[in-house]
Design an enzyme around this catalytic site. Sequence first.
Site, PDB file in Angstrom:
ATOM      1  N   LYS A  63      -7.353 -69.272 106.955  1.00 37.50           N
ATOM      2  CA  LYS A  63      -7.312 -69.218 105.482  1.00 37.50           C
ATOM      3  C   LYS A  63      -6.657 -70.484 104.957  1.00 37.50           C
ATOM      4  O   LYS A  63      -5.631 -70.932 105.492  1.00 37.50           O
ATOM      5  CB  LYS A  63      -6.516 -67.981 105.048  1.00 37.50           C
ATOM      6  N   SER A 138      -7.591 -61.557  98.701  1.00 38.95           N
ATOM      7  CA  SER A 138      -7.857 -62.969  98.529  1.00 38.95           C
ATOM      8  C   SER A 138      -8.327 -63.684  99.787  1.00 38.95           C
ATOM      9  O   SER A 138      -8.823 -64.798  99.691  1.00 38.95           O
ATOM     10  CB  SER A 138      -6.605 -63.679  98.003  1.00 38.95           C
ATOM     11  N   SER A 162      -4.494 -58.487 100.569  1.00 39.92           N
ATOM     12  CA  SER A 162      -5.427 -59.608 100.734  1.00 39.92           C
ATOM     13  C   SER A 162      -6.017 -59.799 102.118  1.00 39.92           C
ATOM     14  O   SER A 162      -6.910 -60.618 102.294  1.00 39.92           O
ATOM     15  CB  SER A 162      -4.751 -60.913 100.295  1.00 39.92           C
TER      16      SER A 162
END
Lengths: 457, 91
Positions: A63, A138, A162
């Site tokens: 990420k 997210s 997330s």
Amino acid sequence: MTHKNMEITELTLTQILKALEEKEFSEEELNSAYVKRAQVLNAGLNAYVTVLEPYEGIPAAIKDVIVTKDVKTTAGSKILENFLPPYSATVIDKLESHNVSVLGKTNCDEFAMGSSGENSAYGVTHNPWDTGKVPGGSSSGSAAAVSGDMCVFALGSDTGGSIRQPASFCGVVGLKPTYGLISRYGLIAYASSLDCVGPIAKSVEDAGQVLEWISGPDGKDSNCSKSFTFSREKIKDGIKGLRVGVPKEYLGEGLEEGVKETIKSALSKLESLGAELIYVDLPHSEYAIAAYYIIATSEASSNLARLDGIRFGGNRDLFGAEVKRRIMLGTFSLSVGYYDDYFARAAKVRTLIIKDFEKAFKKCDIIAGPVSPTVAWNIGAKVNDPLAMYLSDIYTVPANLAGIPGISVPAGFSDGLPVGLQFLGPKWSEEKLLQVAYNYEQSAEWNKQKPNLTVSP
Amino acid sequence: MAKLSRLSQLPLTSKEEDAYAAQVEEILEYVEQLSKVDTSGVEPTFSPIDLKNVTRPDEPQAGLSQEEALKDAREVKNGLFVVKTISSKSS
């Protein structure tokens, strides 16, 4: 074990480690297969902001809120468009010491703020199961990349759901560990009392393997100081007699019918595996969203003050709309005259939410329920309604407020879209948490289903 | 909104100010429900774990070189970050 009839990219991390050991294919073949698939599918899914071309090691997706030395790290923001970190996060160093390579940096909601993957300066990520749907957020790109077999596994971060929510929407496994189990050194901070790094993987066993690699004390994160033992073999023990708590509040109003049915049949499955279902109460859950959005935004307003455009990054007018909204909300909650009514009150409600869990875990070993009240929604459906977006995190934020671990495991489909089953455990209970998740996964085998993505040869 | 924008160091256009005002107000109305919870005698939680000081022997460890630390800066002068003037004297 042979995988001659399977594509290399379909294999799990556990299968790949074994295949490499048995020299079924080389690391170079492994990397070239993943790089090719990632490059081809990224045109449609936009899961990656940056795709590298490693030729050795186990190719993983990271990420883009986790810093990687000399590899552009944007946090999904325009403000870090040209940011080349001078060091790597501890989790990256740990992965590299276990022969993992960075295949690419994944798209995400800006500074990890969002539940749909739409708040990125680098465009929306699409759900591999239906490209008209959001992948969740997210950690949108990380979940989409694992789901689309565009990496062996991925790292995400979970501040309010997330990791778990996009894993649920994309039909993969996502683990949010106990607060303080995995170092956050090098994770771009959003809300420091809630942030956790964790794996998104193709199977529960894979998630356990990654957990083994990246957990443990780190002198560079003072909240990560406790030693932790975890046995991947133990997760395969049966769950006969395990007490599984079902919070009434997690099956009530607001839960979509298709999701409810899926979760109910998953609970029956657990029962057939010998688990005992017990109803438990988490009476303060209904206040979790309100408390979370005060606490998280307050911490964010302070953390994001470091983006001053002086030492790194651009000017603050480059922040996207959601980031600005949260900074302002947080600034308001902390400002003179409002602190007691907002921040301090939310922190007290947080205590009550923690006590709810402590009480529930006296009656049960593990809690089970849905990850999200709905399946993935249409791209664009909630972009103009921030509150509706926030409310979708209702079942995930309590674990962050309490610092306890949670995992999302594929539990079937509703309207053709994946539904995730969430397990929550007491702090440091990862072994038991993965044990129940593994037993469920093996009996149901939902993770064997893959989205239909065509890659022309 | 103008005050929040200044406190947050976020330059906003007047159109943005209007949009945010409505949204922030809606969110604040929602969080208002926290006032229904009886929190008398409840201690606030600021961290989910017991915070404690973590120390190590005071021995030098490798850090970033000056060059590495400065490489992402927008403006560097004489090996230092260039910042906005925060106090000025007339001269």
